[in-house]
Design a protein around this motif. Structure first.
Motif, PDB file in Angstrom:
ATOM      1  N   LYS A 103      18.826  10.631  30.286  1.00  0.00           N
ATOM      2  CA  LYS A 103      17.721  11.235  31.027  1.00  0.00           C
ATOM      3  C   LYS A 103      17.382  10.464  32.306  1.00  0.00           C
ATOM      4  O   LYS A 103      16.502  10.881  33.059  1.00  0.00           O
ATOM      5  CB  LYS A 103      16.485  11.313  30.133  1.00  0.00           C
ATOM      6  CG  LYS A 103      16.690  12.126  28.859  1.00  0.00           C
ATOM      7  CD  LYS A 103      15.425  12.130  28.017  1.00  0.00           C
ATOM      8  CE  LYS A 103      15.616  12.908  26.706  1.00  0.00           C
ATOM      9  NZ  LYS A 103      14.378  12.881  25.877  1.00  0.00           N
ATOM     10  N   ASN A 104      18.040   9.352  32.539  1.00  0.00           N
ATOM     11  CA  ASN A 104      17.739   8.540  33.717  1.00  0.00           C
ATOM     12  C   ASN A 104      18.020   9.318  35.008  1.00  0.00           C
ATOM     13  O   ASN A 104      19.089   9.902  35.183  1.00  0.00           O
ATOM     14  CB  ASN A 104      18.570   7.257  33.717  1.00  0.00           C
ATOM     15  CG  ASN A 104      18.155   6.302  32.620  1.00  0.00           C
ATOM     16  OD1 ASN A 104      17.141   6.496  31.965  1.00  0.00           O
ATOM     17  ND2 ASN A 104      18.947   5.255  32.419  1.00  0.00           N
ATOM     18  N   SER A 159      21.643   3.422  25.674  1.00  0.00           N
ATOM     19  CA  SER A 159      21.276   4.273  24.544  1.00  0.00           C
ATOM     20  C   SER A 159      21.363   5.754  24.917  1.00  0.00           C
ATOM     21  O   SER A 159      21.681   6.119  26.053  1.00  0.00           O
ATOM     22  CB  SER A 159      19.859   3.941  24.087  1.00  0.00           C
ATOM     23  OG  SER A 159      18.919   4.277  25.098  1.00  0.00           O
ATOM     24  N   GLU A 219      18.917   7.738  25.203  1.00  0.00           N
ATOM     25  CA  GLU A 219      17.841   8.039  26.149  1.00  0.00           C
ATOM     26  C   GLU A 219      18.273   7.839  27.598  1.00  0.00           C
ATOM     27  O   GLU A 219      17.669   8.393  28.514  1.00  0.00           O
ATOM     28  CB  GLU A 219      16.624   7.151  25.846  1.00  0.00           C
ATOM     29  CG  GLU A 219      15.983   7.426  24.505  1.00  0.00           C
ATOM     30  CD  GLU A 219      15.360   8.819  24.452  1.00  0.00           C
ATOM     31  OE1 GLU A 219      14.869   9.278  25.502  1.00  0.00           O
ATOM     32  OE2 GLU A 219      15.380   9.435  23.375  1.00  0.00           O
TER      33      GLU A 219
END
Length: 313
Positions: free
Chosen positions: A23-24, A18, A20
């Motif tokens: 940001k990992n 995804s 999001e």
């Protein structure tokens, strides 16, 4: 190293696909503790450490190193259903198996049975921001492997010997004594996840034909009738592989001897050419000497004739 990893440990739930996932930037650590003391394990040869029974699996929590040499996290003992809160002393890490996954955006790197060098490498990836270099290297390696894989897929199989050679070089097959069609395809062509579907159909069908031929010859036995059945190599198959390998080895030796003979013949041809040229040049030098001798002889004869003529007159 583990203390640093735990400061940047992954959350319980995260995404790799995804938005999001961009940001990992964290680690996932799994520690497998053997069911034996350090003194007992030190007496066992290193190559046999993999056969030790696992006592528990430990996952460090965020900022796990809170009490010096004690790590806090989740622990699951062998036979248990789920994880529970627990502590792990650093004394158990000496012979434990440590698996570390580093996630950065949509990219990740997985290291199993980490050595001290692997742990240092994973540490500098994030701390010194060398992950960008590693990502570029990973993409280049993936690109060239994909090109090689597609080239292999388009190249037809020469004989069933290639299948036996791939199987004999596969550690899983040697350990289990059996294989599936998917494992064979992976051993022959690599993990070709992308490409033309029509090419994969041809590859799959060609493997079916060769495996069926091996079964009819009594070299391989088919176990089960599922979509990806299990195959076992029989003694006749090993005998075929051994004889064919020896035959190919002799052919390669004969080809090498032929190449050496051709090289020697070429050297002899050049040597003969040089000898002919040298002989020709030496002959030219001798011809010049003969011309000078004949010229001197004619001059002497002319002088002699003049003297005789003067006496007679």
């Amino acid at each position: 190293m583990l203390a640093y990893f735990s400061k940047h440990i992954c959350p319980d739930c995260f995404s790799l696909t995804s938005v999001e996932a961009k940001k990992n930037d964290f680690y996932e650590v799994h520690i497998y503790v053997p069911d034996a003391s350090n003194d007992e394990i030190s007496k066992i040869p290193r190559k046999n450490h993999g056969a030790l029974r696992v006592k528990c699996e430990f996952i460090p929590s965020l900022n796990a190193s809170r009490w010096g040499n004690i790590l806090a996290g989740k622990m699951k003992k062998t036979g248990s259903v789920g994880f529970s809160e627990g502590l792990l002393s650093s004394d158990y890490l000496r012979y434990s198996r440590i698996d570390v996954n580093y996630y950065f955006g949509h990219w990740n790197i997985r290291e199993q049975e980490c050595s001290i060098y692997s742990l240092i490498y994973l540490f500098v990836l994030r701390s010194l921001k060398l992950r960008y270099i590693s990502i570029v290297k990973y993409k280049l390696v993936k690109y060239f492997r994909l090109r090689i894989s597609r080239r292999k897929l388009r190249a037809p199989l020469k004989s069933k010997y290639e299948i036996y050679e791939a199987l004999m070089n596969n550690d899983n097959v040697l350990r289990k004594g059996s294989f599936t069609k998917s494992e064979l395809s992976n051993a022959l062509f690599g993990n070709h996840y992308v490409g033309e579907y029509a090419v994969y159909q041809k590859v799959s069908k060609s493997l079916d034909w060769i495996l069926d031929a091996c079964i009819e010859d009594g070299e391989i036995r088919k176990v089960g009738s599922q979509d990806d059945p299990l195959y076992e190599i029989k003694g006749k198959g090993i005998h075929y592989f051994t004889l064919t390998k020896e035959h190919l080895k002799n052919e390669e030796a004969n080809k090498l001897i032929q190449k050496q003979q051709i090289a020697i013949q070429r050297k002899m041809v050049w040597l003969t050419v040089f000898l002919v040229v040298g002989t020709f040049l030496s002959a030219i030098d001798k011809a010049e000497e003969i011309k000078r001798f004949m010229s001197s002889l004619i001059t002497w004869l002319n002088s002699l004739i003049e003297i005789i003529s003067g006496i007679l007159i």
